[in-house]
Design an enzyme around this catalytic site. Structure first.
Site, PDB file in Angstrom:
ATOM      1  N   LYS A 173     -28.871 -17.301  12.062  1.00  0.00           N
ATOM      2  CA  LYS A 173     -29.054 -18.848  12.504  1.00  0.00           C
ATOM      3  C   LYS A 173     -29.689 -19.471  14.371  1.00  0.00           C
ATOM      4  CE  LYS A 173     -25.630 -20.769  10.754  1.00  0.00           C
ATOM      5  NZ  LYS A 173     -25.026 -19.334   9.866  1.00  0.00           N
ATOM      6  N   ARG A 202     -22.672 -27.901   5.117  1.00  0.00           N
ATOM      7  CA  ARG A 202     -22.105 -26.929   4.691  1.00  0.00           C
ATOM      8  C   ARG A 202     -21.408 -27.238   4.024  1.00  0.00           C
ATOM      9  NH1 ARG A 202     -21.464 -24.773  10.607  1.00  0.00           N
ATOM     10  NH2 ARG A 202     -20.317 -22.809  10.747  1.00  0.00           N
ATOM     11  N   ARG A 228     -20.875 -10.786  19.783  1.00  0.00           N
ATOM     12  CA  ARG A 228     -21.852 -11.825  20.389  1.00  0.00           C
ATOM     13  C   ARG A 228     -20.867 -12.593  21.535  1.00  0.00           C
ATOM     14  NH1 ARG A 228     -22.635 -16.839  16.228  1.00  0.00           N
ATOM     15  NH2 ARG A 228     -19.967 -17.092  15.966  1.00  0.00           N
ATOM     16  N   ARG A 277     -16.568 -16.545  22.332  1.00  0.00           N
ATOM     17  CA  ARG A 277     -16.286 -17.243  21.999  1.00  0.00           C
ATOM     18  C   ARG A 277     -14.899 -17.614  21.236  1.00  0.00           C
ATOM     19  NH1 ARG A 277     -20.965 -19.495  17.542  1.00  0.00           N
ATOM     20  NH2 ARG A 277     -18.747 -20.229  16.416  1.00  0.00           N
ATOM     21  N   ARG A 308     -13.659 -17.897   8.739  1.00  0.00           N
ATOM     22  CA  ARG A 308     -14.959 -18.423   8.417  1.00  0.00           C
ATOM     23  C   ARG A 308     -15.870 -17.924   7.740  1.00  0.00           C
ATOM     24  NH1 ARG A 308     -16.583 -17.426  13.891  1.00  0.00           N
ATOM     25  NH2 ARG A 308     -18.559 -18.530  13.852  1.00  0.00           N
TER      26      ARG A 308
HETATM   27  P1  ADP Z   1     -25.184 -17.775  13.547  1.00  0.00           P
HETATM   28  O1  ADP Z   1     -25.579 -19.150  14.327  1.00  0.00           O
HETATM   29  O2  ADP Z   1     -26.127 -17.853  12.427  1.00  0.00           O
HETATM   30  O3  ADP Z   1     -23.853 -18.098  13.705  1.00  0.00           O
HETATM   31  P2  ADP Z   1     -26.006 -16.189  15.431  1.00  0.00           P
HETATM   32  O4  ADP Z   1     -27.545 -16.719  15.864  1.00  0.00           O
HETATM   33  O5  ADP Z   1     -25.053 -16.655  16.905  1.00  0.00           O
HETATM   34  O6  ADP Z   1     -25.435 -16.384  14.517  1.00  0.00           O
HETATM   35  O7  ADP Z   1     -26.005 -14.717  15.993  1.00  0.00           O
HETATM   36  C1  ADP Z   1     -24.669 -13.273  15.897  1.00  0.00           C
HETATM   37  C2  ADP Z   1     -25.161 -12.658  16.702  1.00  0.00           C
HETATM   38  O8  ADP Z   1     -25.647 -11.178  16.495  1.00  0.00           O
HETATM   39  C3  ADP Z   1     -25.256 -12.483  17.862  1.00  0.00           C
HETATM   40  O9  ADP Z   1     -25.030 -11.978  18.724  1.00  0.00           O
HETATM   41  C4  ADP Z   1     -26.986 -12.148  17.954  1.00  0.00           C
HETATM   42  O10 ADP Z   1     -27.792 -11.762  19.695  1.00  0.00           O
HETATM   43  C5  ADP Z   1     -26.979 -11.326  17.079  1.00  0.00           C
HETATM   44  N1  ADP Z   1     -28.575 -10.835  16.145  1.00  0.00           N
HETATM   45  C6  ADP Z   1     -28.974 -12.565  15.682  1.00  0.00           C
HETATM   46  N2  ADP Z   1     -29.789 -11.687  15.154  1.00  0.00           N
HETATM   47  C7  ADP Z   1     -29.933 -11.084  14.942  1.00  0.00           C
HETATM   48  C8  ADP Z   1     -30.639  -9.736  14.171  1.00  0.00           C
HETATM   49  N3  ADP Z   1     -31.830  -9.633  13.313  1.00  0.00           N
HETATM   50  N4  ADP Z   1     -30.415  -8.373  14.591  1.00  0.00           N
HETATM   51  C9  ADP Z   1     -29.356  -7.972  15.454  1.00  0.00           C
HETATM   52  N5  ADP Z   1     -28.708  -8.884  15.414  1.00  0.00           N
HETATM   53  C10 ADP Z   1     -28.768 -10.379  15.862  1.00  0.00           C
HETATM   54  P1  AMP Z   2     -21.243 -22.674  14.112  1.00  0.00           P
HETATM   55  O1  AMP Z   2     -20.911 -22.525  15.269  1.00  0.00           O
HETATM   56  O2  AMP Z   2     -21.792 -22.828  13.206  1.00  0.00           O
HETATM   57  O3  AMP Z   2     -20.558 -20.994  14.037  1.00  0.00           O
HETATM   58  O4  AMP Z   2     -19.399 -23.706  13.907  1.00  0.00           O
HETATM   59  C1  AMP Z   2     -18.154 -23.311  14.968  1.00  0.00           C
HETATM   60  C2  AMP Z   2     -16.870 -23.947  14.518  1.00  0.00           C
HETATM   61  O5  AMP Z   2     -17.170 -25.572  13.703  1.00  0.00           O
HETATM   62  C3  AMP Z   2     -16.802 -24.328  12.510  1.00  0.00           C
HETATM   63  O6  AMP Z   2     -16.268 -23.053  12.213  1.00  0.00           O
HETATM   64  C4  AMP Z   2     -16.350 -25.149  12.559  1.00  0.00           C
HETATM   65  O7  AMP Z   2     -14.686 -25.236  12.798  1.00  0.00           O
HETATM   66  C5  AMP Z   2     -16.952 -26.053  12.906  1.00  0.00           C
HETATM   67  N1  AMP Z   2     -18.566 -26.895  12.397  1.00  0.00           N
HETATM   68  C6  AMP Z   2     -19.376 -26.622  12.313  1.00  0.00           C
HETATM   69  N2  AMP Z   2     -20.340 -27.492  11.626  1.00  0.00           N
HETATM   70  C7  AMP Z   2     -19.912 -27.591  10.463  1.00  0.00           C
HETATM   71  C8  AMP Z   2     -19.917 -28.551   9.901  1.00  0.00           C
HETATM   72  N3  AMP Z   2     -21.506 -28.406   8.904  1.00  0.00           N
HETATM   73  N4  AMP Z   2     -18.598 -28.661   9.249  1.00  0.00           N
HETATM   74  C9  AMP Z   2     -17.815 -28.764   9.733  1.00  0.00           C
HETATM   75  N5  AMP Z   2     -17.001 -28.357   9.711  1.00  0.00           N
HETATM   76  C10 AMP Z   2     -18.588 -27.604  11.360  1.00  0.00           C
END
Ligand code: ADP
Ligand code: AMP
Length: 226
Positions: free
Chosen positions: A22, A97, A136, A169, A180
């Site tokens: 995302k 969420r 990541r 992270r 998660r």
């Molecule tokens: P989210 O925001 O849904 O948690 P991220 O955008 O942070 O996901 O992506 C999670 C990991 O996967 C990151 O390390 C990113 O570089 C990698 N990633 C995202 N999209 C792809 C894809 N289509 N193919 C391979 N790796 C990806």
């Molecule tokens: P994310 O960066 O989206 O993976 O979120 C990291 C963490 O932030 C999650 O595991 C939750 O603890 C908190 N968080 C982010 N967005 C929300 C949401 N919409 N509702 C509740 N907790 C959230």
């Protein structure tokens, strides 16, 4: 960017499990569509860095991979959506969420005479999610996202965009990742049907390359003309 894309507010809710991609896609859409990327996770992390009261409250939940309570999350996002840069719409990533958050979002937008236009659901299997979260790396300064294998930075440990330091992270440890994903299946997957019933859901195959997912997303958004 064409005038057409600025014509009416676009509120896009990106749905998908942690690691689905995302944030990666939202960064591109923000630039392409000229509307801000609002990540509730980034907003919480900013509060952690600034050691605010909200940050202190959120930390305990985030470290465990649990959701921060709806009330504070909704208030935080509401405040962000009230900023003038959201007049033309926004790309919401990680919010809503829960069903309560989705209903709150509807109410917030309705107050401004707006509504959610499309909900792309980026679908990825559990194994792929875990591999993505494990590799990541995120920029401490600008939150740009990398993957050590799938999208590595040009210089190890440094952000291509701003030269900032990359870090993993705290909630990307194996235990928290699993928690998660469980929390996502328990509390967030009901939103898939919720938005499907409203005719807003579009499924996107998230296991394709970053570029292909991007192309599919853009096509879906253009087709929805939201
Ligand atoms: P989210 O925001 O849904 O948690 P991220 O955008 O942070 O996901 O992506 C999670 C990991 O996967 C990151 O390390 C990113 O570089 C990698 N990633 C995202 N999209 C792809 C894809 N289509 N193919 C391979 N790796 C990806
Ligand atoms: P994310 O960066 O989206 O993976 O979120 C990291 C963490 O932030 C999650 O595991 C939750 O603890 C908190 N968080 C982010 N967005 C929300 C949401 N919409 N509702 C509740 N907790 C959230």
């Amino acid at each position: 960017m064409g005038n057409e894309e600025r014509a009416k507010p676009k509120f896009i809710v990106l749905l998908g499990a942690p690691g689905a991609g995302k944030g990666t896609q939202a960064a591109y859409l923000e630039e392409r569509l000229g509307i801000p990327h609002i990540s509730s996770g980034d907003l919480f992390r900013e509060n952690l860095r600034n050691e605010t009261e909200l940050g202190r409250l959120a930390r305990a939940y985030m470290d465990r991979g649990e959701l921060v309570p709806d009330e504070v999350t909704i208030a935080m996002v509401k405040e962000r959506l009230a900023q003038p840069d959201c007049a033309g719409g926004a790309i919401l990533d990680g919010f809503p969420r829960t069903i309560a958050q989705a209903q709150a979002l509807e109410a917030i937008l309705a107050e401004k005479g707006q509504r959610v236009g499309i909900v792309p659901y980026i679908k990825v299997s559990d194994e792929v999610l875990l591999a993505r979260l494990a590799g990541r790396w995120t920029c401490r300064q600008c939150e740009a996202i990398y993957h050590e294998l799938f999208s590595p930075p040009k210089v190890a440990g440094r952000c291509d965009v701003c030269g900032g330091e990359l870090y993993q992270r705290a909630d990307d440890t194996p235990e928290t990742q699993r928690r998660r994903i469980e929390v996502y299946f328990q509390q967030t997957t009901p939103l898939i049907e919720y938005y499907r019933r409203q005719g807003l859901l579009v499924e996107i195959d998230g296991e394709q390359s970053v570029e292909q997912v991007r192309a599919d997303l853009l096509a879906a958004i253009q087709q929805a003309d939201c």
